[in-house]
Design an enzyme around this catalytic site. Structure first.
Site, PDB file in Angstrom:
ATOM      1  N   ASP A 143      25.152 187.285  31.295  1.00  0.00           N
ATOM      2  CA  ASP A 143      25.009 185.871  31.640  1.00  0.00           C
ATOM      3  C   ASP A 143      24.656 185.744  33.120  1.00  0.00           C
ATOM      4  O   ASP A 143      25.352 186.284  33.983  1.00  0.00           O
ATOM      5  CB  ASP A 143      26.324 185.150  31.340  1.00  0.00           C
ATOM      6  CG  ASP A 143      26.224 183.650  31.519  1.00  0.00           C
ATOM      7  OD1 ASP A 143      25.100 183.124  31.598  1.00  0.00           O
ATOM      8  OD2 ASP A 143      27.285 182.997  31.588  1.00  0.00           O
ATOM      9  N   ASP A 188      20.193 181.369  29.291  1.00  0.00           N
ATOM     10  CA  ASP A 188      20.294 182.363  30.361  1.00  0.00           C
ATOM     11  C   ASP A 188      21.243 183.482  30.001  1.00  0.00           C
ATOM     12  O   ASP A 188      21.685 184.229  30.869  1.00  0.00           O
ATOM     13  CB  ASP A 188      20.751 181.696  31.656  1.00  0.00           C
ATOM     14  CG  ASP A 188      22.160 181.120  31.539  1.00  0.00           C
ATOM     15  OD1 ASP A 188      22.555 180.777  30.410  1.00  0.00           O
ATOM     16  OD2 ASP A 188      22.860 181.009  32.558  1.00  0.00           O
ATOM     17  N   GLU A 189      21.589 183.606  28.729  1.00  0.00           N
ATOM     18  CA  GLU A 189      22.545 184.622  28.319  1.00  0.00           C
ATOM     19  C   GLU A 189      22.040 185.377  27.104  1.00  0.00           C
ATOM     20  O   GLU A 189      21.241 184.861  26.322  1.00  0.00           O
ATOM     21  CB  GLU A 189      23.916 184.003  28.030  1.00  0.00           C
ATOM     22  CG  GLU A 189      23.901 182.946  26.951  1.00  0.00           C
ATOM     23  CD  GLU A 189      25.273 182.325  26.731  1.00  0.00           C
ATOM     24  OE1 GLU A 189      26.274 183.053  26.843  1.00  0.00           O
ATOM     25  OE2 GLU A 189      25.333 181.116  26.433  1.00  0.00           O
TER      26      GLU A 189
END
Length: 313
Positions: free
Chosen positions: A10, A99-100
């Protein structure tokens, strides 16, 4: 609880971190990205109590020095895509979100050796390639891997070794478990249940009677069980785009202009996925919430991915 091999990666404070990377003047200063509400804020801003979802008006009161930016969506997508490319090199199965990434490393120990060393090297490679710091967590399933990463933020790495998952999980607040939102927390608070250990005292039937089918998930998750497989995201059933205005407005031109922009973004996503829309819904939110959130929906006369047709409908 068997020890699996799921890695969660992350990017820390993603949008805000990108803006600080773009503009060195913003480094070590409180920065938030959003329109109307905070979409992302850096850790310097979080020291003032700021968080995602907070109104920008309140954020400005709490932190007068706050730098508020509208953001650069195309750049964010580009950087996250590069992050996912680096993750994909080490994982045969991966699931990604904004975003992970969840990476299934099961059965790769003979190839990679120490998975903790792999995670550490991957974090440094991502920083070297895109200049952003990431936090990683290794655990027996996706839920515990993400919880492990959350406990190491920012810029950290946490591995749950076989046998320590139980102690790690029991001391967490119930709000950290997936699916337990503010409303569920309020109900549990009235029952004097604040930690995962206390939640375990409730039988499955009691949780089901309070929360329905979701209560059965709570029963499993407070015991560290999560059977969701890691796989690429399926084709979405719906595509939505929304925003908030920086300032309150009743201007028809301003509202229609934003609606046209959001329509273009949604239609562009349709085309990139080679999909066509069959129905349309528009929702409007008022600043005082007094009138609720009126919405209108309709079936399109024919399936389409053209923004001009969708907007005119």
């Amino acid at each position: 609880m068997s020890f699996g091999r799921i890695l969660h990666i992350d990017i820390d404070a993603f949008f805000a971190a990108v803006e600080q990377l773009r503009n060195p003047r913003l480094r070590n200063r409180p920065v938030a990205v959003g329109a109307g509400v905070i979409a992302s804020c850096c850790y310097e801003a979080r020291k003032y109590g700021l968080h995602a979802g907070m109104s920008l008006r309140r954020a400005r009161r709490l932190c007068p020095r706050l730098e508020i930016l509208s953001g650069h969506a195309a750049l964010y997508r580009c950087l996250s895509s590069r992050e996912f490319e680096l993750c994909q090199r080490c994982s045969p199965a991966m699931e990604t979100y904004l975003d992970e990434a969840f990476c299934d490393l099961s059965g790769t120990e003979r190839l990679h050796g120490s998975l903790e060393d792999l995670a550490a090297n991957l974090r440094e490679e991502i920083f070297s390639e895109i200049g952003l710091r990431v936090t990683a967590g290794l655990g027996p399933n996706r839920m515990l891997a993400k919880l492990a990463a959350g406990s190491a933020k920012p810029d950290g790495l946490r591995t749950l070794q076989a046998g320590e998952e139980e102690a790690f999980l029991l001391r967490l607040p119930v709000s950290r478990l997936p699916g337990i939102g503010p409303r569920a927390c309020e109900i549990l608070e009235k029952l004097n249940i604040r930690t995962v250990q206390e939640l375990r005292a409730l039988p499955r039937q009691s949780l089901a009677s309070i929360f329905g089918k979701t209560g059965e998930l709570f029963y499993e998750r407070c015991r560290g069980r999560d059977t969701r497989a890691i796989h690429a995201r399926e084709i979405p059933n719906s595509i939505s785009r929304e925003t908030s205005f920086h300032e309150h407005t009743v201007s028809r031109d301003t509202i229609e202009g934003m609606l046209h922009y959001l329509t273009e973004r949604a239609a562009n996503t349709l085309r990139s996925l080679e999909l066509r829309a069959s129905a349309l819904e528009v929702k409007l939110c008022y600043s005082d919430r007094a009138a609720g959130s009126p919405r209108s929906s309709m079936r399109l006369p024919e399936h389409t991915h053209f923004d001009s047709i969708i907007f005119q409908s």
